[in-house]
Design a protein around this motif. Structure first.
Motif, short mmCIF file in Angstrom:
data_model
loop_
_atom_site.label_atom_id
_atom_site.label_comp_id
_atom_site.label_asym_id
_atom_site.label_seq_id
_atom_site.Cartn_x
_atom_site.Cartn_y
_atom_site.Cartn_z
N SER A 137 -4.48 -26.32 59.07
CA SER A 137 -3.63 -25.88 60.18
C SER A 137 -4.43 -25.52 61.43
CB SER A 137 -2.78 -24.68 59.74
OG SER A 137 -3.57 -23.54 59.58
N VAL A 138 -5.76 -25.54 61.36
CA VAL A 138 -6.61 -25.19 62.50
C VAL A 138 -7.24 -26.47 63.07
CG1 VAL A 138 -8.71 -23.99 63.20
CG2 VAL A 138 -7.06 -22.85 61.70
N GLU A 139 -7.00 -26.70 64.33
CA GLU A 139 -7.50 -27.90 65.00
C GLU A 139 -9.02 -28.00 64.89
OE1 GLU A 139 -7.31 -30.04 69.41
OE2 GLU A 139 -6.31 -28.11 69.08
N GLY A 140 -9.52 -29.14 64.42
CA GLY A 140 -10.95 -29.40 64.34
C GLY A 140 -11.63 -28.86 63.10
N CYS A 141 -10.91 -28.19 62.21
CA CYS A 141 -11.54 -27.64 61.00
C CYS A 141 -11.93 -28.76 60.04
CB CYS A 141 -10.59 -26.66 60.31
SG CYS A 141 -11.32 -25.90 58.85
N LYS A 142 -13.18 -28.71 59.56
CA LYS A 142 -13.70 -29.72 58.64
C LYS A 142 -14.26 -29.12 57.36
CE LYS A 142 -13.53 -33.34 61.48
NZ LYS A 142 -12.20 -33.87 61.63
N PHE A 143 -14.45 -27.78 57.34
CA PHE A 143 -15.14 -27.17 56.20
C PHE A 143 -14.61 -25.77 55.94
CE2 PHE A 143 -18.67 -24.68 54.41
CZ PHE A 143 -19.01 -25.46 53.32
N VAL A 144 -14.45 -25.46 54.65
CA VAL A 144 -14.06 -24.11 54.26
C VAL A 144 -15.10 -23.52 53.32
CG1 VAL A 144 -11.60 -24.64 54.48
CG2 VAL A 144 -12.65 -24.74 52.24
N ASN A 145 -15.30 -22.23 53.46
CA ASN A 145 -16.18 -21.49 52.56
C ASN A 145 -15.38 -20.29 52.06
OD1 ASN A 145 -19.15 -19.41 52.98
ND2 ASN A 145 -18.47 -20.46 51.16
N THR A 146 -15.17 -20.23 50.75
CA THR A 146 -14.47 -19.09 50.14
C THR A 146 -15.48 -18.28 49.33
OG1 THR A 146 -13.85 -20.34 48.16
CG2 THR A 146 -12.27 -20.31 49.99
N TYR A 147 -15.32 -16.97 49.36
CA TYR A 147 -16.24 -16.11 48.60
C TYR A 147 -15.68 -14.71 48.49
CZ TYR A 147 -17.69 -14.84 53.37
OH TYR A 147 -17.71 -14.43 54.68
N CYS A 161 -12.10 -16.31 53.58
CA CYS A 161 -11.93 -17.74 53.88
C CYS A 161 -12.50 -17.97 55.27
CB CYS A 161 -10.44 -18.08 53.83
SG CYS A 161 -10.01 -19.71 54.48
N SER A 162 -13.67 -18.62 55.35
CA SER A 162 -14.30 -18.92 56.64
C SER A 162 -14.14 -20.40 56.94
CB SER A 162 -15.80 -18.58 56.59
OG SER A 162 -15.98 -17.21 56.41
N LEU A 163 -13.81 -20.71 58.18
CA LEU A 163 -13.58 -22.09 58.61
C LEU A 163 -14.64 -22.52 59.62
CD1 LEU A 163 -9.70 -21.94 59.16
CD2 LEU A 163 -10.97 -22.30 57.04
N PHE A 164 -15.04 -23.78 59.50
CA PHE A 164 -16.08 -24.36 60.36
C PHE A 164 -15.66 -25.77 60.80
CE2 PHE A 164 -18.02 -21.22 57.65
CZ PHE A 164 -18.91 -20.56 58.48
N SER A 165 -16.23 -26.23 61.92
CA SER A 165 -15.87 -27.54 62.45
C SER A 165 -16.77 -28.67 61.98
CB SER A 165 -15.84 -27.50 63.99
OG SER A 165 -17.12 -27.17 64.50
N SER A 166 -17.80 -28.37 61.19
CA SER A 166 -18.68 -29.39 60.59
C SER A 166 -18.86 -29.06 59.12
CB SER A 166 -20.06 -29.40 61.26
OG SER A 166 -19.96 -29.70 62.62
#
Length: 198
Positions: A137-147, A161-166
């Motif tokens: 749902s976030v424009e440009g998001c390509k990677f998730v990190n859960t911890y 839940c952290s979101l990243f564009s690469s």
């Protein structure tokens, strides 16, 4: 959750002032009570590895546990749909056990979380599937990190839940915690998993 701003926003929506994305000159942050714009990293301008960082949102089944976070369900979702795309929008609830969700795991069960300059936002979720739905749902998001941020997040047991564009791999999982919390405890990271969107 702050209800007075939401009632004001509901009045705007019901009164017929607008039926499509908001075009009136309104500071929508003051209406909903949170700045969930892309320029504010969707409510989390400080990345989780920095002192004073705070999750920007919660997406899951227990909103009553997070009265100080915008919980992405119900009325707030209807209001956010009226706002132009550079704002956070509520994800769709993920299906149970999808055959393929479009993500490939890049690391599993580490004691460090991703720390990188392409950070987009972070919040709290109940499941990995919910974090992936946030990314979708976030424009440009390509990677998730859960911890699990043990001792962090005000003692919450939810996943960060952290979101990243690469996309990232284990070499970027350098955030091992170590931040002193308000109660004097030191946080640390467990069960860190990374997923790259195909």
């Amino acid at each position: 959750m702050r209800f007075a701003p939401l009632f004001a926003a509901a009045s705007l929506a019901v009164s017929g002032v607008t039926a499509s994305p908001l075009s009136i000159d309104v500071d929508i942050s003051s209406v909903i009570g949170f700045d969930l714009s892309a320029s504010n990293f969707y409510g989390a301008p400080r990345p989780p590895w920095t002192p004073g960082a705070h999750p920007g949102w919660y997406f899951g089944d227990h909103p009553h546990l997070f009265p100080d976070l915008p919980c992405l369900e119900g009325l707030i979702c209807k209001l956010l749909e009226l706002i132009p795309i550079k704002w956070l929008h509520c994800p769709r609830k993920p299906p149970h056990n999808p055959p393929s969700d479009g993500y490939q795991q890049t690391f599993h069960n580490l004691t460090g979380a991703t720390q990188a300059s392409d950070y987009q936002t972070y919040g709290l979720v109940d499941t990995i599937a919910q974090c992936k739905a946030m990314c979708d749902s976030v424009e440009g998001c390509k990677f998730v990190n859960t911890y699990h941020d043990v001792n962090g997040k005000g003692g919450s047991t939810q996943l960060t839940c952290s979101l990243f564009s690469s996309c990232h791999d284990s070499s970027d999982a350098t955030n091992t915690g170590g931040q002193t919390q308000p109660d004097g405890s030191i946080n640390f990271i467990t069960n860190s998993d990374g997923y790259c969107k195909h």
